[in-house]
Design a protein around this motif. Sequence first.
Motif, short mmCIF file in Angstrom:
data_model
loop_
_atom_site.label_atom_id
_atom_site.label_comp_id
_atom_site.label_asym_id
_atom_site.label_seq_id
_atom_site.Cartn_x
_atom_site.Cartn_y
_atom_site.Cartn_z
N GLN A 102 59.82 37.58 33.24
CA GLN A 102 58.44 37.21 34.11
C GLN A 102 58.00 38.29 34.46
OE1 GLN A 102 60.08 35.90 38.41
NE2 GLN A 102 59.15 34.52 36.87
N MET A 103 56.53 38.64 34.90
CA MET A 103 55.93 39.58 35.45
C MET A 103 55.09 39.24 36.61
SD MET A 103 53.33 42.15 34.00
CE MET A 103 51.92 40.94 33.97
N CYS A 104 55.35 39.87 37.88
CA CYS A 104 54.61 39.24 38.82
C CYS A 104 53.57 40.47 39.45
CB CYS A 104 55.82 38.97 39.97
SG CYS A 104 56.62 37.72 39.61
N VAL A 105 52.80 40.03 39.92
CA VAL A 105 51.55 40.93 40.68
C VAL A 105 51.38 40.45 42.05
CG1 VAL A 105 50.77 41.31 38.26
CG2 VAL A 105 49.72 39.69 39.53
N SER A 106 50.87 41.46 42.91
CA SER A 106 50.62 41.31 43.95
C SER A 106 49.68 42.47 44.48
CB SER A 106 51.78 41.31 45.23
OG SER A 106 52.61 42.43 44.99
N ILE A 107 49.07 42.15 45.48
CA ILE A 107 47.72 43.12 45.85
C ILE A 107 48.35 44.59 46.44
CG2 ILE A 107 45.96 41.42 46.26
CD1 ILE A 107 46.31 41.85 49.24
N CYS A 108 47.81 45.48 45.98
CA CYS A 108 48.28 46.99 46.57
C CYS A 108 48.04 47.27 48.05
CB CYS A 108 47.49 47.98 46.04
SG CYS A 108 47.59 48.03 44.14
N THR A 109 48.80 47.96 48.65
CA THR A 109 48.61 48.35 50.04
C THR A 109 47.54 49.42 50.13
OG1 THR A 109 51.10 47.81 50.44
CG2 THR A 109 49.69 49.15 52.12
N VAL A 110 46.51 49.08 51.11
CA VAL A 110 45.52 49.99 51.14
C VAL A 110 45.78 50.49 52.62
CG1 VAL A 110 43.76 48.91 49.76
CG2 VAL A 110 44.07 48.34 52.02
N THR A 111 45.18 51.78 52.68
CA THR A 111 45.32 52.62 53.94
C THR A 111 44.10 52.95 54.40
OG1 THR A 111 46.18 54.58 52.80
CG2 THR A 111 47.82 53.12 53.82
N ASN A 112 43.01 53.44 53.64
CA ASN A 112 41.69 53.94 53.87
C ASN A 112 40.59 53.02 53.96
OD1 ASN A 112 43.10 56.37 53.87
ND2 ASN A 112 42.98 56.32 51.56
N GLY A 113 40.99 51.64 53.99
CA GLY A 113 39.60 50.74 54.14
C GLY A 113 39.30 50.18 53.17
N GLY A 114 39.91 50.27 51.90
CA GLY A 114 39.56 49.72 50.50
C GLY A 114 39.94 47.99 50.77
N ASP A 115 39.46 47.44 49.80
CA ASP A 115 39.72 46.00 49.33
C ASP A 115 40.47 45.99 48.02
OD1 ASP A 115 39.85 43.31 49.21
OD2 ASP A 115 37.92 43.18 50.14
N ALA A 116 41.68 45.39 48.31
CA ALA A 116 42.71 45.62 46.99
C ALA A 116 42.28 44.50 46.03
CB ALA A 116 44.13 45.44 47.33
N PHE A 117 41.46 43.45 46.26
CA PHE A 117 41.32 42.46 45.65
C PHE A 117 39.81 41.83 46.01
CE2 PHE A 117 41.15 38.23 43.47
CZ PHE A 117 41.72 38.43 42.19
N TYR A 118 38.81 42.20 45.20
CA TYR A 118 37.62 41.45 45.33
C TYR A 118 36.68 41.17 44.17
CZ TYR A 118 33.39 40.28 48.58
OH TYR A 118 32.39 39.52 49.17
N ILE A 119 36.67 40.22 43.68
CA ILE A 119 36.23 39.96 42.33
C ILE A 119 35.09 38.65 42.70
CG2 ILE A 119 36.39 39.41 39.92
CD1 ILE A 119 39.18 40.58 40.03
N THR A 120 33.80 38.76 42.85
CA THR A 120 32.91 37.75 43.15
C THR A 120 33.01 37.01 44.33
OG1 THR A 120 33.14 37.06 40.92
CG2 THR A 120 32.22 35.26 42.15
N THR A 121 31.94 37.05 44.99
CA THR A 121 31.82 36.60 46.36
C THR A 121 32.48 35.08 46.54
OG1 THR A 121 30.02 37.97 46.88
CG2 THR A 121 30.52 35.95 48.53
N PRO A 122 33.30 34.76 47.32
CA PRO A 122 33.90 33.34 47.01
C PRO A 122 32.72 32.27 47.50
CG PRO A 122 35.15 34.84 48.80
CD PRO A 122 33.89 35.41 48.33
N ALA A 123 32.90 31.23 46.93
CA ALA A 123 31.81 30.17 46.82
C ALA A 123 31.90 29.31 47.95
CB ALA A 123 32.47 29.16 45.67
N ALA A 124 32.69 29.69 48.99
CA ALA A 124 32.64 28.82 50.31
C ALA A 124 31.33 29.61 51.07
CB ALA A 124 33.60 29.27 51.10
N VAL A 125 30.87 30.57 50.69
CA VAL A 125 29.75 31.02 51.47
C VAL A 125 28.41 30.65 50.86
CG1 VAL A 125 31.14 33.19 52.58
CG2 VAL A 125 29.72 33.32 50.45
#
Length: 544
Positions: free
Chosen positions: A387-410
């Motif tokens: 198996q292969m597993c993925v998780s979001i990167c650790t960011v230290t400079n204010g970046g966003d490691a996962f943001y694809i499409t504004t969530p539908a909740a808004v």
Amino acid sequence: MSTVSLILCLALMLHVTSACDGPNEQQQLAASRQQSDEYFANAYGFTPETWSAFSYQPSNPYYAPEYSGHYEGRTSLNSLQPINENNPFNKYFANSNNVEVEQSQAENRFLLGGLGANLINTGIFNNRFTPANTWRPFSNFANRIPISYNPNFDNPLDTFDACTSPSGDAGICVPGSVCSLFGGRPSSSCVLGKVCCVNTISTCGGTVTLNNTYWQSPTTAVSASSTCAITLRLDTKYVEQLKKPICQIRLDFVSFTTAQPTAGTCVDTFQVSGTTTLAPVICGDNAGQHMYLDVPSSALTSTDIQLMFNFGAATTTRSWNIKIAMLPCGASYLAPTDCLQYFTSATGKVKSFNWQDVASTTTRQLNNQKYNICFRTELVSGSRATQMCVSICTVTNGGDAFYITTPAAVVTAATTFLTVVTTTAGATSQSNVGTTVSSTGNPAFVVATCLYDFLQIASGQDATTGVEADRFCGNQLNPARGADLLNPGLATSTQVCTSIRPFRMTFKTDGTEAAIAAVTPPTVPAVAGADAANTGFCLDYQEK
């Protein structure tokens, strides 16, 4: 007495020559082949991992036939390349059968075709003796060398073998005079008195025929509203490509900085033409990224590949250093077909183009992206990964490691199905999965979630709960599915694993970040809110 002495000398010489056929010959060849394979791979920028894909005979039982396939590479991983009974160096030896071959020899612009083999075989072992003298004790020497055409094995008699300079730059092994003719820079020594020649081009409009060439931005600043391009010419008529027909190009972006996109659309563009791979247009910051590009075999047809920058009117710094590697047909380190990116280690980091760990209020995610990201299945603790597993990167400079499409909740409630949909950027942090979410309003309407922009991971499961999804978007990575439009997912990211092999992901974005208000099935099956400040993704992956 002189006759007897001559006979004894001949007998002794034949005995010594026959000793070359001893059992150590195959062992030495195998050791040399393995060392050469690893050396060649390193020269291309790959580091041998726990499960090597090179084609020398392995001893590990996990190289059994059931572990190899067309996806994991272009050649079988469990067998040597077949030995060619027709010696590929025959054309370098002086005999009557090769007259027509030599007359039809591939074009040699520098009069260096097969230079090393000609000097060694013809010059030393044949032409030291006059044609009138039929006694040629060394005439069969070259035929005693067990040679087969294996793209993963660099025979020391070949020219233009890959090498790595002490500074880490890739180059080719050629005589020093040839390096000068090509305009290269000698950096260290190779075998047979050759030098490791590092070739760079820092102009627009040039032509590349050499493996491991670096295309660098011009020393003078690149002006706005201009074009800069080079052509990669793949043709076995060139002596530098004669031995190894090319089937794939790998581009490594050592550095890459152009203008940022406007609402996801590139102002400055980098694009590739002439390949069978449809590479997406990219821009922004892409240092450390790479591309694999399939091309028609140069053994069958000559091909011109163009790499082109188009610069818009924006005033910004534009610089690049792109390593161009020409990968031979049949090599085991070729990327699988239709894989724009290919990762060959058990752990690593994978990012969308232009993702950076920087705080940004504008969109860094690029429009019109559609490509596959592939991962070679590695050995982990002596066993093939399951198996292969993925998780979001650790960011230290204010970046966003996962943001694809504004969530539908808004997305605000709509009174009719075709009402313009608006969003409030940053109003919430939610994961999205699937393609659409039906609202509970009256009348009900459908709002797209991961329909237009998404990261696809086949059978992606939460590593803890086992909840499964295959399309991911929003600004959290989580397969949890919400009950309705106002509750699309969870506000936290989790580790997502897949056991579907071969391991791969697909990234797709549409051509706009604006809201989609009108439905025109089947091309536009659902409305969608406007996107704001999308960054793309950065994921740490691990094979288990």
